[in-house]
Design an enzyme around this catalytic site. Sequence first.
Site, short mmCIF file in Angstrom:
data_model
loop_
_atom_site.label_atom_id
_atom_site.label_comp_id
_atom_site.label_asym_id
_atom_site.label_seq_id
_atom_site.Cartn_x
_atom_site.Cartn_y
_atom_site.Cartn_z
N TYR A 96 -31.38 -35.91 20.22
CA TYR A 96 -30.97 -34.68 19.53
C TYR A 96 -32.09 -33.96 18.78
O TYR A 96 -31.86 -32.91 18.20
CB TYR A 96 -29.84 -35.00 18.54
CG TYR A 96 -28.62 -35.58 19.22
CD1 TYR A 96 -27.79 -34.78 20.00
CD2 TYR A 96 -28.33 -36.93 19.13
CE1 TYR A 96 -26.69 -35.31 20.64
CE2 TYR A 96 -27.22 -37.47 19.77
CZ TYR A 96 -26.41 -36.66 20.52
OH TYR A 96 -25.33 -37.18 21.17
N ASN A 103 -19.11 -27.46 20.20
CA ASN A 103 -19.72 -28.74 20.51
C ASN A 103 -18.79 -29.78 19.91
O ASN A 103 -18.87 -30.08 18.72
CB ASN A 103 -21.13 -28.84 19.93
CG ASN A 103 -21.82 -30.11 20.36
OD1 ASN A 103 -21.20 -31.09 20.74
ND2 ASN A 103 -23.15 -30.10 20.27
N HIS A 151 -14.80 -36.05 25.35
CA HIS A 151 -14.44 -37.00 26.38
C HIS A 151 -13.14 -37.74 26.09
O HIS A 151 -12.67 -38.51 26.94
CB HIS A 151 -15.57 -38.03 26.54
CG HIS A 151 -16.93 -37.41 26.42
ND1 HIS A 151 -17.46 -36.59 27.38
CD2 HIS A 151 -17.84 -37.46 25.41
CE1 HIS A 151 -18.66 -36.18 26.98
NE2 HIS A 151 -18.90 -36.68 25.78
N ASP A 170 -5.54 -29.39 24.50
CA ASP A 170 -4.28 -28.65 24.39
C ASP A 170 -4.44 -27.43 23.49
O ASP A 170 -3.87 -26.36 23.76
CB ASP A 170 -3.17 -29.54 23.83
CG ASP A 170 -2.69 -30.59 24.83
OD1 ASP A 170 -3.02 -30.48 26.03
OD2 ASP A 170 -1.98 -31.53 24.39
N HIS A 203 -23.33 -28.68 24.58
CA HIS A 203 -23.88 -30.03 24.35
C HIS A 203 -25.39 -29.92 24.29
O HIS A 203 -26.00 -29.27 25.14
CB HIS A 203 -23.49 -30.99 25.47
CG HIS A 203 -22.02 -31.16 25.60
ND1 HIS A 203 -21.29 -31.92 24.72
CD2 HIS A 203 -21.14 -30.64 26.49
CE1 HIS A 203 -20.02 -31.87 25.06
NE2 HIS A 203 -19.90 -31.09 26.12
N SER A 214 -27.44 -32.57 24.50
CA SER A 214 -27.96 -33.49 25.50
C SER A 214 -27.34 -33.17 26.86
O SER A 214 -26.31 -32.50 26.95
CB SER A 214 -27.65 -34.94 25.11
OG SER A 214 -26.25 -35.18 25.18
N ARG A 259 -19.35 -40.15 29.45
CA ARG A 259 -19.70 -38.81 28.99
C ARG A 259 -19.70 -37.78 30.11
O ARG A 259 -19.82 -36.58 29.86
CB ARG A 259 -21.07 -38.81 28.30
CG ARG A 259 -21.09 -39.61 27.02
CD ARG A 259 -22.42 -39.43 26.31
NE ARG A 259 -22.60 -40.42 25.27
CZ ARG A 259 -22.13 -40.31 24.02
NH1 ARG A 259 -21.46 -39.25 23.66
NH2 ARG A 259 -22.36 -41.26 23.14
#
Length: 139
Positions: free
Chosen positions: A22, A71, A77, A84, A97, A99, A108
Amino acid sequence: MKILIINGPNLNLLGKRESSVYGNESFDAILFRLRNEFQDFEIDYFQSNIEGELIDCLQKSDGLYKGILLNAGGYTHTSVALADTLAAIRIPVIEIHMSNIFAREDFRHVSLIGRHCIGSVSGFGPSSYALGLRYFNML
C-alpha cells in the site's frame, strides 16, 4: 461536481501497514493531492472499519453526489450487505483497490460488490483513486 470517496476497513492505516502493498503515504496525504489535482470537484471523504456504517453512508449519499469511489477493503470479497446496498442506490459507484487484487490471494479475486459498480480500478496504488476521478471528469 460532488464526489464521495468511501474507504472501508484498515484503510485508516495507510502509510503504517504493509508498505510493500500500500505504500508509505497516509490517506490524508492522498486526499490532499486529489483535491489539488481535481479542483473542479468537491471531494468528500468517509472511512469506517464497520460494515454497517459504510452501508449507512452509501444509503445517505444517494442523490447527493455525482459519483462515489468505493474502496471496500476486505468487505469487497465478503459483504453481501454492501452488494445489496449498491444494488439499491442510484448513484454511480466505481470500485477502487490500491493493490492488484488479481495478483494476491485467491479469495481476493472475487468481488461481491463489483457487479453493482460501473467499473473497477485496481493495482495502481494511490493513483487508482485519481483514475476513478478521471472517469467522472469526463462526464
